[in-house]
Design a protein around this motif. Structure first.
Motif, PDB file in Angstrom:
ATOM      1  N   PHE A  19      16.157  65.516  45.147  1.00  0.00           N
ATOM      2  CA  PHE A  19      16.822  66.365  46.132  1.00  0.00           C
ATOM      3  C   PHE A  19      18.296  66.000  46.186  1.00  0.00           C
ATOM      4  O   PHE A  19      18.653  64.840  46.401  1.00  0.00           O
ATOM      5  CB  PHE A  19      16.173  66.246  47.506  1.00  0.00           C
ATOM      6  CG  PHE A  19      16.542  67.394  48.394  1.00  0.00           C
ATOM      7  CD1 PHE A  19      15.942  68.631  48.227  1.00  0.00           C
ATOM      8  CD2 PHE A  19      17.527  67.257  49.364  1.00  0.00           C
ATOM      9  CE1 PHE A  19      16.312  69.714  49.011  1.00  0.00           C
ATOM     10  CE2 PHE A  19      17.896  68.336  50.160  1.00  0.00           C
ATOM     11  CZ  PHE A  19      17.296  69.560  49.981  1.00  0.00           C
ATOM     12  N   VAL A  20      19.143  66.993  45.955  1.00  0.00           N
ATOM     13  CA  VAL A  20      20.577  66.723  45.901  1.00  0.00           C
ATOM     14  C   VAL A  20      21.308  67.419  47.051  1.00  0.00           C
ATOM     15  O   VAL A  20      20.846  68.428  47.585  1.00  0.00           O
ATOM     16  CB  VAL A  20      21.177  67.192  44.560  1.00  0.00           C
ATOM     17  CG1 VAL A  20      20.590  66.391  43.397  1.00  0.00           C
ATOM     18  CG2 VAL A  20      20.955  68.685  44.326  1.00  0.00           C
ATOM     19  N   VAL A  21      22.439  66.851  47.425  1.00  0.00           N
ATOM     20  CA  VAL A  21      23.267  67.425  48.494  1.00  0.00           C
ATOM     21  C   VAL A  21      24.740  67.359  48.094  1.00  0.00           C
ATOM     22  O   VAL A  21      25.113  66.626  47.183  1.00  0.00           O
ATOM     23  CB  VAL A  21      23.079  66.677  49.838  1.00  0.00           C
ATOM     24  CG1 VAL A  21      21.672  66.859  50.381  1.00  0.00           C
ATOM     25  CG2 VAL A  21      23.428  65.196  49.700  1.00  0.00           C
ATOM     26  N   LEU A  71      25.563  72.253  49.215  1.00  0.00           N
ATOM     27  CA  LEU A  71      24.126  72.052  49.424  1.00  0.00           C
ATOM     28  C   LEU A  71      23.861  71.087  50.572  1.00  0.00           C
ATOM     29  O   LEU A  71      24.576  70.099  50.743  1.00  0.00           O
ATOM     30  CB  LEU A  71      23.456  71.525  48.150  1.00  0.00           C
ATOM     31  CG  LEU A  71      23.310  72.554  47.049  1.00  0.00           C
ATOM     32  CD1 LEU A  71      24.393  72.382  46.011  1.00  0.00           C
ATOM     33  CD2 LEU A  71      21.946  72.459  46.405  1.00  0.00           C
ATOM     34  N   ASP A  72      22.805  71.393  51.308  1.00  0.00           N
ATOM     35  CA  ASP A  72      22.539  70.644  52.536  1.00  0.00           C
ATOM     36  C   ASP A  72      21.183  69.960  52.532  1.00  0.00           C
ATOM     37  O   ASP A  72      20.286  70.300  51.773  1.00  0.00           O
ATOM     38  CB  ASP A  72      22.545  71.611  53.717  1.00  0.00           C
ATOM     39  CG  ASP A  72      21.312  72.519  53.703  1.00  0.00           C
ATOM     40  OD1 ASP A  72      21.069  73.163  52.660  1.00  0.00           O
ATOM     41  OD2 ASP A  72      20.570  72.567  54.705  1.00  0.00           O
ATOM     42  N   TYR A  73      21.049  69.039  53.457  1.00  0.00           N
ATOM     43  CA  TYR A  73      19.726  68.651  53.920  1.00  0.00           C
ATOM     44  C   TYR A  73      19.781  68.821  55.428  1.00  0.00           C
ATOM     45  O   TYR A  73      20.633  68.195  56.080  1.00  0.00           O
ATOM     46  CB  TYR A  73      19.364  67.206  53.547  1.00  0.00           C
ATOM     47  CG  TYR A  73      18.080  66.792  54.220  1.00  0.00           C
ATOM     48  CD1 TYR A  73      16.882  67.401  53.858  1.00  0.00           C
ATOM     49  CD2 TYR A  73      18.071  65.870  55.266  1.00  0.00           C
ATOM     50  CE1 TYR A  73      15.700  67.081  54.509  1.00  0.00           C
ATOM     51  CE2 TYR A  73      16.898  65.545  55.912  1.00  0.00           C
ATOM     52  CZ  TYR A  73      15.719  66.155  55.536  1.00  0.00           C
ATOM     53  OH  TYR A  73      14.548  65.852  56.192  1.00  0.00           O
ATOM     54  N   ASP A  81      15.501  76.108  41.721  1.00  0.00           N
ATOM     55  CA  ASP A  81      14.468  75.088  41.825  1.00  0.00           C
ATOM     56  C   ASP A  81      13.159  75.719  41.322  1.00  0.00           C
ATOM     57  O   ASP A  81      12.958  75.853  40.126  1.00  0.00           O
ATOM     58  CB  ASP A  81      14.422  74.680  43.301  1.00  0.00           C
ATOM     59  CG  ASP A  81      13.655  73.409  43.571  1.00  0.00           C
ATOM     60  OD1 ASP A  81      14.053  72.359  43.067  1.00  0.00           O
ATOM     61  OD2 ASP A  81      12.653  73.474  44.300  1.00  0.00           O
ATOM     62  N   SER A  82      12.320  76.191  42.210  1.00  0.00           N
ATOM     63  CA  SER A  82      11.096  76.880  41.774  1.00  0.00           C
ATOM     64  C   SER A  82      11.427  78.221  41.109  1.00  0.00           C
ATOM     65  O   SER A  82      10.682  78.710  40.272  1.00  0.00           O
ATOM     66  CB  SER A  82      10.171  77.124  42.973  1.00  0.00           C
ATOM     67  OG  SER A  82      10.733  78.091  43.832  1.00  0.00           O
ATOM     68  N   GLY A  83      12.553  78.828  41.510  1.00  0.00           N
ATOM     69  CA  GLY A  83      12.934  80.134  40.988  1.00  0.00           C
ATOM     70  C   GLY A  83      12.443  81.283  41.865  1.00  0.00           C
ATOM     71  O   GLY A  83      12.762  82.444  41.614  1.00  0.00           O
ATOM     72  N   LEU A  84      11.690  80.947  42.895  1.00  0.00           N
ATOM     73  CA  LEU A  84      11.096  81.975  43.762  1.00  0.00           C
ATOM     74  C   LEU A  84      12.145  82.824  44.469  1.00  0.00           C
ATOM     75  O   LEU A  84      12.047  84.049  44.512  1.00  0.00           O
ATOM     76  CB  LEU A  84      10.192  81.319  44.814  1.00  0.00           C
ATOM     77  CG  LEU A  84       8.829  80.813  44.328  1.00  0.00           C
ATOM     78  CD1 LEU A  84       8.205  79.891  45.368  1.00  0.00           C
ATOM     79  CD2 LEU A  84       7.918  82.003  44.038  1.00  0.00           C
ATOM     80  N   THR A  85      13.159  82.167  45.015  1.00  0.00           N
ATOM     81  CA  THR A  85      14.187  82.877  45.773  1.00  0.00           C
ATOM     82  C   THR A  85      14.879  83.914  44.886  1.00  0.00           C
ATOM     83  O   THR A  85      14.991  85.089  45.252  1.00  0.00           O
ATOM     84  CB  THR A  85      15.255  81.887  46.303  1.00  0.00           C
ATOM     85  OG1 THR A  85      14.593  80.835  46.999  1.00  0.00           O
ATOM     86  CG2 THR A  85      16.246  82.575  47.224  1.00  0.00           C
ATOM     87  N   LEU A  86      15.295  83.477  43.701  1.00  0.00           N
ATOM     88  CA  LEU A  86      16.036  84.377  42.833  1.00  0.00           C
ATOM     89  C   LEU A  86      15.180  85.469  42.219  1.00  0.00           C
ATOM     90  O   LEU A  86      15.641  86.596  42.056  1.00  0.00           O
ATOM     91  CB  LEU A  86      16.747  83.596  41.735  1.00  0.00           C
ATOM     92  CG  LEU A  86      18.116  83.073  42.136  1.00  0.00           C
ATOM     93  CD1 LEU A  86      18.791  82.431  40.962  1.00  0.00           C
ATOM     94  CD2 LEU A  86      18.981  84.212  42.684  1.00  0.00           C
TER      95      LEU A  86
HETATM   96  P1  XMP Z   1      13.862  78.080  44.762  1.00  0.00           P
HETATM   97  O1  XMP Z   1      12.753  77.056  44.824  1.00  0.00           O
HETATM   98  O2  XMP Z   1      13.468  79.356  45.393  1.00  0.00           O
HETATM   99  O3  XMP Z   1      14.941  77.437  45.691  1.00  0.00           O
HETATM  100  O4  XMP Z   1      14.427  78.214  43.373  1.00  0.00           O
HETATM  101  C1  XMP Z   1      16.263  77.752  45.629  1.00  0.00           C
HETATM  102  C2  XMP Z   1      16.934  77.324  46.905  1.00  0.00           C
HETATM  103  O5  XMP Z   1      16.383  76.095  47.370  1.00  0.00           O
HETATM  104  C3  XMP Z   1      17.378  75.239  47.842  1.00  0.00           C
HETATM  105  N1  XMP Z   1      17.282  73.974  47.098  1.00  0.00           N
HETATM  106  C4  XMP Z   1      17.973  72.878  47.378  1.00  0.00           C
HETATM  107  N2  XMP Z   1      18.873  72.639  48.338  1.00  0.00           N
HETATM  108  N3  XMP Z   1      19.143  70.453  47.521  1.00  0.00           N
HETATM  109  C5  XMP Z   1      19.446  71.425  48.401  1.00  0.00           C
HETATM  110  O6  XMP Z   1      20.271  71.197  49.264  1.00  0.00           O
HETATM  111  C6  XMP Z   1      18.248  70.607  46.518  1.00  0.00           C
HETATM  112  O7  XMP Z   1      17.994  69.674  45.741  1.00  0.00           O
HETATM  113  C7  XMP Z   1      17.626  71.894  46.454  1.00  0.00           C
HETATM  114  N4  XMP Z   1      16.716  72.424  45.608  1.00  0.00           N
HETATM  115  C8  XMP Z   1      16.540  73.701  46.044  1.00  0.00           C
HETATM  116  C9  XMP Z   1      18.683  75.955  47.607  1.00  0.00           C
HETATM  117  O8  XMP Z   1      19.115  76.493  48.819  1.00  0.00           O
HETATM  118  C10 XMP Z   1      18.384  77.076  46.668  1.00  0.00           C
HETATM  119  O9  XMP Z   1      19.125  78.233  46.970  1.00  0.00           O
END
Ligand code: XMP
Ligand code: MG
Length: 178
Positions: free
Chosen positions: A151-153, A157-159, A102-107
């Motif tokens: 936002f996808v699940v 993937l969860d919400y 998503d943002s890429g921050l985690t990776l």
């Molecule tokens: P970043 O922003 O760090 O986030 O790239 C990566 C993590 O965010 C979660 N994420 C999602 N989880 N539906 C989800 O269930 C989404 O649409 C979504 N977008 C981001 C996910 O855990 C991922 O590892």
């Protein structure tokens, strides 16, 4: 549970076909090596288990859990290691398996950590990518589907910890989280 889904983006069959494709490319690239495949919990657990069945080189699996989201749908920007690896990555070819970027921050945080621990190589495979939302310069080496900014699940993937068991990936109705 199905009532909460606005639209199915990719079916179980489409996902499995893509996972097979990714496995074939990865098998070719890692021929003769013994990669350490790291599953980023919890979202990537389903992708990991399907993907490794399609990778035809000897490999090891380990798990890592990081948090950046809590129960919200936006990244907090703060990444914390909740569960670290059991093995050392020094000198290893590391392949990080992620559910979605998503943002890429985690990776970018994870890649940094693994490089500082002297991994021989660090590559990323993600099943889903939302490039429109990137805030840091980070690209996966292997990616499955590019998704719109929704936002996808499902498929891991969860919400708020729900919907991980859906076999497809779908867009959650806005009413569920707003
Ligand atoms: P970043 O922003 O760090 O986030 O790239 C990566 C993590 O965010 C979660 N994420 C999602 N989880 N539906 C989800 O269930 C989404 O649409 C979504 N977008 C981001 C996910 O855990 C991922 O590892
Ligand atoms: Mg998650």
């Amino acid at each position: 549970m199905l009532n909460d889904i606005e639209e199915v983006l990719y079916s179980e069959e489409q996902i499995q076909a893509k996972v097979k494709e990714l496995g074939e490319v990865i098998s070719r690239d890692y021929e003769g090596r013994n990669p350490l495949v790291i599953c980023v919990l919890k979202g990537a657990f389903m992708f990991l288990s399907d993907l490794v069945k399609r990778i035809e080189v000897p490999l090891e699996v380990d798990f890592m859990a990081v948090s950046s989201y809590g129960n919200s749908t936006k990244s907090s920007g703060v990444v914390k290691i909740i569960k670290d690896l059991d093995v050392t990555v020094e000198g290893r070819d590391v392949l990080i398996v992620e559910d979605i970027i998503d943002s890429g921050l985690t990776l970018s945080y994870l890649v940094d950590v693994l490089e500082r621990r002297n991994a021989l190589s660090v590559k990323i495979v993600t099943l889903f990518d939302k490039p429109a939302r990137r805030t840091v310069g980070l690209e996966a080496d292997y990616k499955g589907f590019v998704l719109p900014d929704a936002f996808v699940v499902g498929y891991g993937l969860d919400y708020a910890e729900k919907y991980r068991n859906l076999p497809f990936i779908g867009v959650l109705k806005e009413a569920v989280y707003s």
